[in-house]
Write an enzyme that holds these catalytic residues in place. Structure first.
Site, mmCIF file in Angstrom:
data_model
loop_
_atom_site.group_PDB
_atom_site.id
_atom_site.type_symbol
_atom_site.label_atom_id
_atom_site.label_comp_id
_atom_site.label_asym_id
_atom_site.label_seq_id
_atom_site.Cartn_x
_atom_site.Cartn_y
_atom_site.Cartn_z
ATOM 1 N N HIS A 101 2.855 -24.903 11.061
ATOM 2 C CA HIS A 101 4.303 -25.068 10.895
ATOM 3 C C HIS A 101 4.864 -26.266 11.648
ATOM 4 C CE1 HIS A 101 7.785 -22.281 9.448
ATOM 5 N NE2 HIS A 101 7.921 -23.510 9.014
ATOM 6 N N ASP A 124 10.015 -16.449 8.329
ATOM 7 C CA ASP A 124 8.919 -16.519 9.295
ATOM 8 C C ASP A 124 8.954 -15.269 10.160
ATOM 9 O OD1 ASP A 124 7.135 -17.406 11.399
ATOM 10 O OD2 ASP A 124 7.716 -19.481 11.015
ATOM 11 N N HIS A 126 8.315 -15.671 13.275
ATOM 12 C CA HIS A 126 8.636 -16.295 14.557
ATOM 13 C C HIS A 126 9.820 -17.239 14.412
ATOM 14 C CE1 HIS A 126 4.247 -15.586 14.168
ATOM 15 N NE2 HIS A 126 4.378 -15.054 15.368
ATOM 16 N N ASP A 128 10.080 -20.130 16.163
ATOM 17 C CA ASP A 128 9.626 -21.518 16.331
ATOM 18 C C ASP A 128 10.685 -22.361 17.022
ATOM 19 O OD1 ASP A 128 7.308 -20.719 15.077
ATOM 20 O OD2 ASP A 128 7.863 -21.514 13.127
ATOM 21 N N HIS A 141 3.376 -25.722 16.972
ATOM 22 C CA HIS A 141 3.845 -24.962 15.797
ATOM 23 C C HIS A 141 4.838 -23.872 16.202
ATOM 24 C CE1 HIS A 141 0.873 -21.257 15.494
ATOM 25 N NE2 HIS A 141 1.251 -21.456 16.730
ATOM 26 N N ASP A 229 6.765 -19.596 6.002
ATOM 27 C CA ASP A 229 5.518 -19.364 6.721
ATOM 28 C C ASP A 229 4.923 -18.080 6.168
ATOM 29 O OD1 ASP A 229 3.548 -18.589 8.621
ATOM 30 O OD2 ASP A 229 4.595 -19.660 10.225
ATOM 31 N N ASP A 231 3.093 -16.050 7.406
ATOM 32 C CA ASP A 231 3.055 -14.928 8.343
ATOM 33 C C ASP A 231 4.367 -14.135 8.362
ATOM 34 O OD1 ASP A 231 4.878 -16.019 10.266
ATOM 35 O OD2 ASP A 231 3.274 -16.826 11.495
ATOM 36 N N GLU A 274 0.873 -22.467 6.987
ATOM 37 C CA GLU A 274 0.045 -21.540 7.768
ATOM 38 C C GLU A 274 -0.956 -20.739 6.937
ATOM 39 O OE1 GLU A 274 -0.220 -21.577 10.987
ATOM 40 O OE2 GLU A 274 1.635 -22.458 11.780
#
Length: 302
Positions: A101, A124, A126, A128, A141, A229, A231, A274
């Site tokens: 990312h 996402d 997260h 980030d 990332h 992302d 994830d 990712e």
């Protein structure tokens, strides 16, 4: 979609510690992205991959002080910024295939210089939103969105000689379930619009997407970048990714979210990042990514 879609790969693994995510762009291509989009009647061209520094595996695996692989990330970001900027200049839709990312620093830096008030949806697990002095890992990332908002290492913050690339108040976070302490504080201090997994459970993905779009329209955005992302999805759905967090969005919820984004006609650029085929199961995650992209670009059952 009437625009030509230009696909650009950013095969960078430098923003984190697991080899293989640099193979993500070609894994997504191998899963049939180009043929799927063309079968839908879309005007699409694959521009190939940007040039990235040679991977020094010994250095990559070593303990590094400070920001990991920083010089390489600067090079990747500058090269990708140039590539996405050229796509927007031609009036086309940039679709960037990551890579980890951290590549969003480059893609959005190139895109945002063509807009006065760009909005960003960050889909996402997260935020980030780390800065180097607060990062638990030194992995870039975990920092791209904070860099794009104007905080972080000078060379990355000031790509193309302007900052911020996106205002904090023009950001929407969707799918959050793993935030560091500094990120939580930043979100609260800047009042960043955030939908956690608890919010998605409570309201449903349709209301979350609709609220996100209404919020961004109220900010008078003139462009919207969607950064996905994989994830964000539960790792049971997308096992081939490096920073797995249980309890994520379902594959079906994500399809519906992308259907709604397509119907909005507001999204002007996109990243998908990712995908790591080295830790995947028979390229399953790349195949899921291609199916999601098909939905995003308007594929329907009937």
């Amino acid at each position: 979609m009437n625009q030509r879609i230009e696909i650009i790969g950013a095969p960078s693994t430098f923003g984190q510690k697991k080899l293989g995510v640099n193979l993500g762009p070609d894994a997504i291509r191998y899963a049939g992205l180009l043929s799927r989009l063309k079968k839908m009647g879309l005007d699409v061209i694959d521009k190939g991959n940007i040039e990235v520094p040679t991977l020094d595996v010994e250095k990559f695996n070593s303990d590094q002080e400070g920001l990991r692989n920083y010089d390489e990330i600067v090079t990747v970001s500058e090269n990708l910024s140039k590539a996405t900027s050229e796509i927007v200049e031609k009036g086309n839709f940039p679709l960037t295939l990551g890579g980890d990312h951290s590549i969003a620093v480059g893609s959005i830096s190139g895109i945002s210089q063509h807009y006065e008030n760009l909005g960003v949806i960050w889909y996402d697990a997260h935020g980030d939103l780390n800065v180097p002095e607060e990062s638990p890992s030194g992995n870039v990332h975990g920092m791209p969105l904070r860099i794009l908002a104007g905080d972080g290492p000078d060379e990355l913050v000031n790509i193309n000689d302007f900052t911020p690339k996106v205002k904090p108040e023009n950001i929407v976070l969707i799918g959050m379930r793993d935030l560091d302490e500094g990120e939580r504080k930043y979100i609260k201090d800047k009042n960043i619009k955030t939908f956690t997994m608890a919010d998605i459970d409570r309201f449903g993905i349709q209301e979350v997407i609709e609220r996100s779009l209404e919020y961004l329209k109220s900010r008078n955005i003139d462009g919207l970048h969607f950064s996905l992302d994989v994830d964000a999805l539960d790792p049971a759905e997308t096992p081939g990714t490096g920073t797995r967090v249980m309890g994520g969005l379902s594959y079906r919820e994500s399809h519906f979210a992308l259907e709604l984004l397509n119907e909005s006609k507001l999204v002007t650029s996109m990243d998908i990042v990712e995908v790591n085929p080295l830790i995947d199961n028979s390229n399953h995650t790349a195949e899921q990514a291609v199916a999601l992209l098909g939905t995003f670009f308007g594929e329907t059952l009937l």
